[in-house]
Write a protein that holds these residues in place. Structure first.
Motif, mmCIF file in Angstrom:
data_model
loop_
_atom_site.group_PDB
_atom_site.id
_atom_site.type_symbol
_atom_site.label_atom_id
_atom_site.label_comp_id
_atom_site.label_asym_id
_atom_site.label_seq_id
_atom_site.Cartn_x
_atom_site.Cartn_y
_atom_site.Cartn_z
ATOM 1 N N ASN A 1 0.879 -1.156 0.000
ATOM 2 C CA ASN A 1 0.000 0.000 0.000
ATOM 3 C C ASN A 1 0.921 1.210 0.000
ATOM 4 O OD1 ASN A 1 -2.037 1.845 0.444
ATOM 5 N ND2 ASN A 1 -2.088 1.473 2.665
ATOM 6 N N TRP B 1 -5.747 4.023 1.249
ATOM 7 C CA TRP B 1 -5.989 2.821 2.064
ATOM 8 C C TRP B 1 -5.187 2.910 3.338
ATOM 9 C CZ3 TRP B 1 -9.852 0.356 -0.098
ATOM 10 C CH2 TRP B 1 -10.041 0.526 -1.473
ATOM 11 N N ILE C 1 -3.267 -0.296 -4.188
ATOM 12 C CA ILE C 1 -2.740 -1.495 -3.547
ATOM 13 C C ILE C 1 -2.241 -2.387 -4.671
ATOM 14 C CG2 ILE C 1 -3.346 -3.554 -2.242
ATOM 15 C CD1 ILE C 1 -5.442 -1.865 -0.782
ATOM 16 N N MET D 1 -4.321 -3.385 4.646
ATOM 17 C CA MET D 1 -5.030 -4.456 3.966
ATOM 18 C C MET D 1 -4.618 -5.767 4.602
ATOM 19 S SD MET D 1 -2.522 -2.999 2.051
ATOM 20 C CE MET D 1 -0.840 -3.543 2.056
ATOM 21 N N GLY E 1 -9.316 -4.584 2.060
ATOM 22 C CA GLY E 1 -8.625 -3.309 2.148
ATOM 23 C C GLY E 1 -9.463 -2.333 2.959
#
Lengths: 288, 501
Positions: B229, B319, B235, B322, B333
């Motif tokens: 990330n 994000w 991602i 995850m 995520g």
């Protein structure tokens, strides 16, 4: 008057007994000397259970409560209230953070031991619940009742997963998981013990010869030397069956009244048994 | 045996909140047995929650500033907390008291951004630490090899990693791979560096074009896939090379090509040295690897092409974290959406297809962690609640009636030819008796838990990780492991009144 239940402590050093006289007594499992008497219930006691580390004992009573006793201090640490009728049976899960109990209010209750709070009430049966216990990893619960049904529950969600039932459902006295939880051993008041496969819901073994028509007799596995099934009998005897062949291989005689409770020692070849009314004794049977 | 549980387990991702824990947390992690959740709080405390009773069972007060990461040891006995107050504390949950004993406190001279246990060392005595200054250390607390080793690039390497301003890029993520053989480090320049844990030598360097500074990593359990990330709000999933050049196993090996950068591990130089509080961080006593200057090693250098990219095509949210599902088939995520609690789930086995977005309300999400065995997720909200997601199983009413089976559609019953034939009772009894002659096994289970329930003592599962590769690395991590192969039990502590927590 009767001695209702016997349980060896997890390390096998003590034997706990409970009776209709509202008392719990702790005995040295090898010498038979009395160690301690616990009093606190207002009515007779139906069942007791040790926590897996042997530090606590839980007792179920006709006074509708469950008392948790510390085995360090030999005193009450908590009282669980919630059952609306006699509490008849109870057991800890293997981690001993949960307790499951059943009673004459026809429910199965799951308790948070640390807080003494009821976590879940399962409207499990339509008659008094006579036995309830967890499996070896605490994921399943088995219960049985006077309605003749044996039910298996998901301990986490409280869902009923399965019901085991025989053709003519006789009152079910006792049920427990086999050590590996693949089978349950159930005693019914048609003088029969059955071993059920949980997966296939089929009865795989039937043990007969003893007499059980009236009382909720306990039965147990003996796995310390060979594999046997042991149960008391209403003819004052104790029956020992070979697990595989289902033959009665020994009958222990000595009690003078119905043998209500039997217990097997966790690591020695010792059986404890207790009787009622005319013969309020606890006997230890040793394989020599 | 537990096939009894959830036989309809076709849905492998959670869909609804089962319950929430009022933990006041900013981060939450399941333990490897899946029975507990450890929650780290912004006020410096950490709590351990029992998922059976949904209650907090341990209160760990040791930090004076917010907790940045928590990690469980392999057998769940030890819990590590890292904090902005420059400390890492390792707690021993086998202690009979609450709060449990601290086993170790490791002090640094900068806020600790993340810390984790070596995944293999059962005694939880090897710790990887990332500091706010962009430095990464491996702390070895074992008796024979006490050392605090800095994981860094040597001068030759630096030349390649300098950014436009000429400064060396800082390390922004540090994580062991699941086998513990390698340490994966992400940098602010968008590079993934792979160090060999035992020797602290650089063995791989992967540039990820366009990624920008790395924010977090996660691995599948088999260690073959990595997701990163980074600040570009994407991602990326990578297939990792099957192997990295193995560093010299003993003291000397030479590669003729000087381009293959020598990267000896080093101790923290004096000005980087931290206060060595209770740790035996003695400069110059690097247990494993004193002879860094002569060891040379090959470095696998390449650009990794992501096999999959995941982003939010609509709102382009960033994000937070995850987490892979236990089988590595799904990826969750946690979206850094300031006004919603959203967990995106992608199906890796179906080409990274977007599966669903779980909506946990309006409270922004901080952290996501997938349960180690089940289709359950713990997500932490900004208000401190930890939401436990599960897949709700529909009530099966048929289970209440013995011998009945629920069917979705009507089935025309076909009677067997001899189904209602009267059979000789004695023959019937004989047949039943024969059936009952089958051998039954009441002791041995088909699962890996010992039947006596001792599997519930946390700490029995010992086999782990892919066995291939030089065993030397496992042996290294296994040294000094004896103490806590012994099972242990989390004592149930009685709570007197409800306000105790």
């Amino acid at each position: 008057m009767s001695i209702s239940t016997l349980k060896f402590s997890p390390n096998g050093s003590m034997l706990a007994s409970a009776a209709a006289d509202k008392l719990i007594k702790l005995w040295d499992a090898y010498t038979g000397e009395i160690i301690q008497t616990l009093s606190g219930h207002a009515e007779g006691i139906n069942d007791i259970a040790w926590s897996a580390d042997g530090e606590y004992l839980a007792s179920a009573s006709d006074d509708k409560s469950i008392i948790l006793w510390s085995m360090d201090l030999f005193e009450r640490v908590n009282t669980l209230e919630g059952h609306t009728n006699f509490v008849f049976c109870l057991n800890y899960n293997p981690r001993s953070n949960l307790l499951v109990s059943g009673g004459y209010d026809e429910t199965v209750r799951i308790w948070d031991v640390a807080r003494g709070k009821s976590l879940r009430v399962l409207p499990a049966h339509s008659d008094p619940v006579t036995a309830v216990s967890f499996n070896h990893d605490g994921t399943l619960i088995v219960s049985c009742a006077m309605d003749g049904l044996i039910r298996i529950w998901d301990a986490e969600t409280g869902q009923c997963l399965k019901t085991l039932v025989d053709d003519d459902n006789p009152i079910c006295s006792h049920v427990k998981f086999a050590p590996n939880s693949r089978f349950v051993l159930a005693g019914t008041q048609d003088s029969t013990l059955r071993l059920w496969n949980c997966q296939s819901s089929r009865c795989v073994k039937t043990y007969t010869g003893h007499s059980n028509r009236t009382y909720c007799l306990t039965a147990c596995f003996s796995v310390t030397k060979g594999h046997y099934i042991i149960s008391g009998s209403e003819d004052a005897k104790i029956f020992i069956w070979d697990l595989q062949t289902r033959d009665v291989i020994q009958v222990l005689e000595g009690h003078r009244d119905v043998v209500l409770a039997v217990a097997t020692h966790p690591n020695q070849n010792i059986i404890a048994s207790s009787s009622m009314e005319k013969d309020l004794t606890i006997r230890l049977w040793v394989d020599e | 045996m537990n096939d009894l549980l959830n036989p309809f387990a076709v849905v492998t991702y959670p869909t609804a909140v089962q319950f929430s824990l009022y933990a006041g947390a900013s981060i939450a992690r399941f333990d490897p047995s899946g029975r507990y959740v450890a929650a780290g709080r912004p006020d410096g405390a950490a709590t351990v929650w029992d998922l059976d009773t949904r209650a907090s069972i341990r209160w760990l007060e040791g930090h004076v500033k917010g907790i940045t990461s928590v990690d469980w040891s392999r057998n769940s006995r030890f819990l590590l907390t890292a904090s902005k107050d420059w400390n890492v504390i390792i707690w021993d949950l086998a202690a009979l008291a609450d709060p449990p004993d601290r086993r170790t406190t490791i002090r640094f001279d900068a806020p600790v951004l993340s810390a984790s246990f070596h995944p293999r060392n059962r005694q939880a005595r090897i710790v990887l630490v990332l500091l706010g200054t962009g430095e990464v250390y491996i702390i070895d607390l074992r008796r024979h090899a006490r050392a605090r080793s800095r994981v860094e690039l040597v001068e030759d390497d630096n030349a390649e990693v300098e950014d436009a301003t000429g400064r060396q890029s800082a390390m922004t993520v540090a994580q062991f791979d699941p086998s513990g053989k390698y340490v994966f480090v992400g940098t602010s320049a968008g590079t993934v560096l792979v160090f060999h844990t035992r020797t602290k030598i650089l063995v791989g360097r992967h540039r990820v074009p366009g990624a920008g500074a790395m924010k977090s990593f996660d691995f599948t359990r088999n260690g073959r896939s990595l997701v990163t990330n980074s600040v570009d709000r994407t991602i990326r999933q990578f297939m990792l090379p099957a192997s990295y050049p193995s560093p010299p196993s003993s003291t000397f090996s030479q590669t003729p090509n000087p381009q293959r950068s020598p990267s000896p591990s080093r101790n923290a130089s004096p000005q980087q040295t931290d206060g060595h509080d209770q740790t035996p961080a003695v400069n110059g006593v690097n247990g494993m690897h004193e002879d860094g200057d002569v060891t040379m090693s090959q470095v696998l250098e390449n650009e990794l092409e992501p096999t999959q990219r995941f982003n939010d095509p609509i709102s382009r949210t960033a994000w937070h974290t995850m987490s892979y599902s236990p089988d590595g088939q799904l990826l969750a995520g946690g979206a850094a959406d300031p006004a919603a609690h959203k967990i995106f789930i992608w199906d890796i086995s179906h080409d990274g297809q977007f599966v669903t977005a779980l909506d946990g309300g309006r409270e922004p999400l901080l952290d996501v962690h997938w349960h180690p065995m089940k289709s359950a997720i713990a997500s932490t909200a900004k208000d401190g609640n930890v939401l436990i997601w599960h897949y709700p199983t529909p009530e099966r009413w048929g289970a209440f009636a013995g011998g009945f089976e629920e069917v979705d559609e009507n089935v025309v019953y076909e009677e067997r030819e001899d189904e209602f034939d009267l059979e000789d009772e004695s023959a019937l009894a004989l047949r039943k008796k024969e059936l009952e002659d089958d051998h039954v096994d009441i002791i041995n289970g088909d699962d890996n838990l010992p039947a006596d329930g001792s599997g519930l003592l946390n700490g029995s599962p010992c086999a782990m990780g892919p066995g291939e590769g030089p065993e030397e690395d496992y042996d290294w991590a296994d040294v000094d492991n004896e103490e806590d192969c012994t099972p242990w039990r989390m004592k149930v502590l009685m709570v007197d009144d409800d306000d105790a927590y």
